[in-house]
Write a protein that holds these residues in place. Structure first.
Motif, PDB file in Angstrom:
ATOM      1  N   ASP A 183       0.844  -1.349  -0.190  1.00 36.05           N
ATOM      2  CA  ASP A 183       0.062  -0.012   0.196  1.00 36.05           C
ATOM      3  C   ASP A 183       0.988   1.208   0.115  1.00 36.05           C
ATOM      4  N   ALA A 184       0.508   2.043  -0.814  1.00 36.56           N
ATOM      5  CA  ALA A 184       1.323   3.375  -1.094  1.00 36.56           C
ATOM      6  C   ALA A 184       1.672   4.349   0.536  1.00 36.56           C
ATOM      7  N   GLN A 185       0.613   4.277   1.251  1.00 33.67           N
ATOM      8  CA  GLN A 185       1.036   4.997   2.600  1.00 33.67           C
ATOM      9  C   GLN A 185       1.754   4.117   3.367  1.00 33.67           C
ATOM     10  N   ILE A 186       1.677   2.936   3.568  1.00 35.10           N
ATOM     11  CA  ILE A 186       2.351   1.930   4.145  1.00 35.10           C
ATOM     12  C   ILE A 186       3.984   2.163   3.702  1.00 35.10           C
ATOM     13  N   PHE A 187       4.072   1.967   2.505  1.00 36.02           N
ATOM     14  CA  PHE A 187       5.267   2.081   1.932  1.00 36.02           C
ATOM     15  C   PHE A 187       6.045   3.590   2.280  1.00 36.02           C
ATOM     16  N   ASP A 188       5.428   4.586   2.117  1.00 34.83           N
ATOM     17  CA  ASP A 188       6.011   5.812   2.659  1.00 34.83           C
ATOM     18  C   ASP A 188       6.106   5.913   4.074  1.00 34.83           C
ATOM     19  N   GLU A 189       5.583   5.101   4.972  1.00 34.22           N
ATOM     20  CA  GLU A 189       5.995   5.006   6.563  1.00 34.22           C
ATOM     21  C   GLU A 189       6.806   4.032   6.693  1.00 34.22           C
ATOM     22  N   SER A 190       7.176   3.009   5.944  1.00 34.20           N
ATOM     23  CA  SER A 190       7.975   2.054   6.423  1.00 34.20           C
ATOM     24  C   SER A 190       9.231   1.898   5.345  1.00 34.20           C
ATOM     25  N   TYR A 191       9.430   2.369   4.283  1.00 33.03           N
ATOM     26  CA  TYR A 191      10.330   2.147   3.510  1.00 33.03           C
ATOM     27  C   TYR A 191      11.375   3.258   2.974  1.00 33.03           C
ATOM     28  N   GLU A 192      12.453   3.051   2.589  1.00 32.35           N
ATOM     29  CA  GLU A 192      13.179   4.068   1.886  1.00 32.35           C
ATOM     30  C   GLU A 192      13.860   3.824   0.824  1.00 32.35           C
ATOM     31  N   GLY A 195      15.058   2.305  -8.112  1.00 29.56           N
ATOM     32  CA  GLY A 195      14.594   1.039  -8.104  1.00 29.56           C
ATOM     33  C   GLY A 195      15.011  -0.055  -7.017  1.00 29.56           C
ATOM     34  N   VAL A 196      15.689   0.794  -5.997  1.00 31.98           N
ATOM     35  CA  VAL A 196      16.144  -0.282  -4.833  1.00 31.98           C
ATOM     36  C   VAL A 196      15.511   0.448  -3.483  1.00 31.98           C
ATOM     37  N   CYS A 197      15.155  -0.364  -2.721  1.00 28.78           N
ATOM     38  CA  CYS A 197      14.647  -0.004  -1.514  1.00 28.78           C
ATOM     39  C   CYS A 197      14.783  -0.693  -0.080  1.00 28.78           C
ATOM     40  N   VAL A 198      15.026  -0.201   0.964  1.00 24.86           N
ATOM     41  CA  VAL A 198      15.095  -0.978   2.314  1.00 24.86           C
ATOM     42  C   VAL A 198      13.929  -0.647   3.140  1.00 24.86           C
ATOM     43  N   LYS A 199      13.559  -1.566   3.989  1.00 25.77           N
ATOM     44  CA  LYS A 199      12.584  -1.445   4.856  1.00 25.77           C
ATOM     45  C   LYS A 199      13.079  -0.631   6.353  1.00 25.77           C
ATOM     46  N   ARG A 200      12.725   0.514   6.577  1.00 24.43           N
ATOM     47  CA  ARG A 200      13.455   1.153   7.672  1.00 24.43           C
ATOM     48  C   ARG A 200      12.532   0.856   9.057  1.00 24.43           C
ATOM     49  N   ALA A 201      11.384   0.591   8.805  1.00 26.77           N
ATOM     50  CA  ALA A 201      10.529   0.525  10.121  1.00 26.77           C
ATOM     51  C   ALA A 201      10.688  -1.061  10.660  1.00 26.77           C
ATOM     52  N   LEU A 202      10.765  -1.023  11.851  1.00 26.42           N
ATOM     53  CA  LEU A 202      10.706  -2.429  12.428  1.00 26.42           C
ATOM     54  C   LEU A 202       9.550  -3.104  12.109  1.00 26.42           C
ATOM     55  N   THR A 203       9.169  -4.505  12.157  1.00 25.88           N
ATOM     56  CA  THR A 203       8.281  -5.440  11.668  1.00 25.88           C
ATOM     57  C   THR A 203       8.137  -6.257  13.189  1.00 25.88           C
ATOM     58  N   LEU A 204       6.787  -6.238  13.622  1.00 24.88           N
ATOM     59  CA  LEU A 204       6.596  -6.983  14.725  1.00 24.88           C
ATOM     60  C   LEU A 204       6.004  -8.540  14.266  1.00 24.88           C
ATOM     61  N   LEU A 205       6.770  -9.504  15.081  1.00 19.33           N
ATOM     62  CA  LEU A 205       6.352 -10.814  14.462  1.00 19.33           C
ATOM     63  C   LEU A 205       6.009 -11.641  16.099  1.00 19.33           C
ATOM     64  N   LYS A 260       2.923  -7.410  12.189  1.00 16.99           N
ATOM     65  CA  LYS A 260       2.191  -6.293  12.266  1.00 16.99           C
ATOM     66  C   LYS A 260       3.274  -5.164  11.911  1.00 16.99           C
ATOM     67  N   GLY A 261       2.458  -4.233  11.223  1.00 17.87           N
ATOM     68  CA  GLY A 261       3.396  -2.953  10.645  1.00 17.87           C
ATOM     69  C   GLY A 261       3.066  -1.735  11.407  1.00 17.87           C
ATOM     70  N   VAL A 262       3.564  -0.684  10.788  1.00 15.50           N
ATOM     71  CA  VAL A 262       3.668   0.475  11.496  1.00 15.50           C
ATOM     72  C   VAL A 262       2.348   1.131  11.659  1.00 15.50           C
ATOM     73  N   MET A 263       1.253   0.629  10.668  1.00 14.22           N
ATOM     74  CA  MET A 263      -0.126   1.359  10.977  1.00 14.22           C
ATOM     75  C   MET A 263      -1.147   0.239  11.722  1.00 14.22           C
ATOM     76  N   GLY A 264      -0.440  -0.720  12.292  1.00 14.92           N
ATOM     77  CA  GLY A 264      -1.458  -1.944  12.924  1.00 14.92           C
ATOM     78  C   GLY A 264      -1.687  -2.825  11.855  1.00 14.92           C
ATOM     79  N   GLU A 265      -1.330  -2.600  10.490  1.00 14.29           N
ATOM     80  CA  GLU A 265      -1.750  -3.828   9.541  1.00 14.29           C
ATOM     81  C   GLU A 265      -1.174  -4.988  10.105  1.00 14.29           C
ATOM     82  N   ILE A 266      -1.890  -6.095   9.521  1.00 16.51           N
ATOM     83  CA  ILE A 266      -1.333  -7.467   9.723  1.00 16.51           C
ATOM     84  C   ILE A 266      -1.154  -8.093   8.353  1.00 16.51           C
ATOM     85  N   TRP A 267      -0.400  -9.275   8.489  1.00 15.84           N
ATOM     86  CA  TRP A 267       0.204 -10.007   7.181  1.00 15.84           C
ATOM     87  C   TRP A 267       0.870 -11.156   7.670  1.00 15.84           C
ATOM     88  N   PRO A 268       0.545 -12.528   7.032  1.00 15.35           N
ATOM     89  CA  PRO A 268       1.205 -13.458   7.264  1.00 15.35           C
ATOM     90  C   PRO A 268       2.711 -13.453   6.866  1.00 15.35           C
TER      91      PRO A 268
END
Length: 156
Positions: free
Chosen positions: A75-84, A89-99, A134-142
């Motif tokens: 999702d575009a908003q999640i990308f903006d909040e989580s990635y750099e 063409g290359v990104c890294v995830k800067r936000a922590l992921t809760l598992l 669980k991500g930065v906006m409370g979103e969840i995924w397997p």
């Protein structure tokens, strides 16, 4: 086999789970999904783990560097909040992921199917092979355990 357990980000069980923070340690390919205005503004994406998710205009398609054709939508908003984006063409995830092990939702039953309601669609997976992320906006995924073991590091 029993029916799939359905879990959403608003499910009360989420607050009872003992999520642990992890940091993603890999660079990934990134491409914005920007169809022309006269083209369909959404598309169905077949993920590397066998699910079909919906990408919409403005979202991003992410893939591992060594598998550019195996991508998934963010999702575009999640990308903006989580990635750099670190270079074109290359990104890294800067936000922590809760598992948390998805078996924490199933009472330890590894074969129980769990349907996770993600921002991009429904994903049904066997609990024993996945974490619940669980991500930065409370979103969840397997999140596949096998993948987590190679690209995620626990944060102390």
């Amino acid at each position: 086999m029993s029916e799939s357990i359905i879990i959403t980000s608003q499910d009360p069980v989420i607050a009872t789970l003992n999520f642990k923070p992890y940091r993603n340690v890999v660079e990934r390919r990134v491409v914005p999904f920007l169809p022309e205005l006269n083209e369909a503004q959404t598309a169905e994406i077949n993920t590397p783990w066998g699910m079909q998710l919906t990408v919409k205009r403005g979202d991003f398609l992410i893939s591992e560097m060594d598998a550019p054709d195996d991508f998934w939508p963010i999702d575009a908003q999640i990308f903006d909040e989580s990635y750099e984006i670190i270079r074109p063409g290359v990104c890294v995830k800067r936000a922590l992921t809760l598992l948390v092990p998805l078996t924490d939702v199933t009472g330890g039953d590894e074969s129980q199917q769990v349907t996770v309601v993600t921002l991009e669609g429904l994903e049904t997976v066997p609990a024993g092979d996945f974490y619940l992320a669980k991500g930065v906006m409370g979103e969840i995924w397997p999140y596949p355990k096998e993948k987590a073991n190679t690209v995620m590091m626990p944060v102390e």
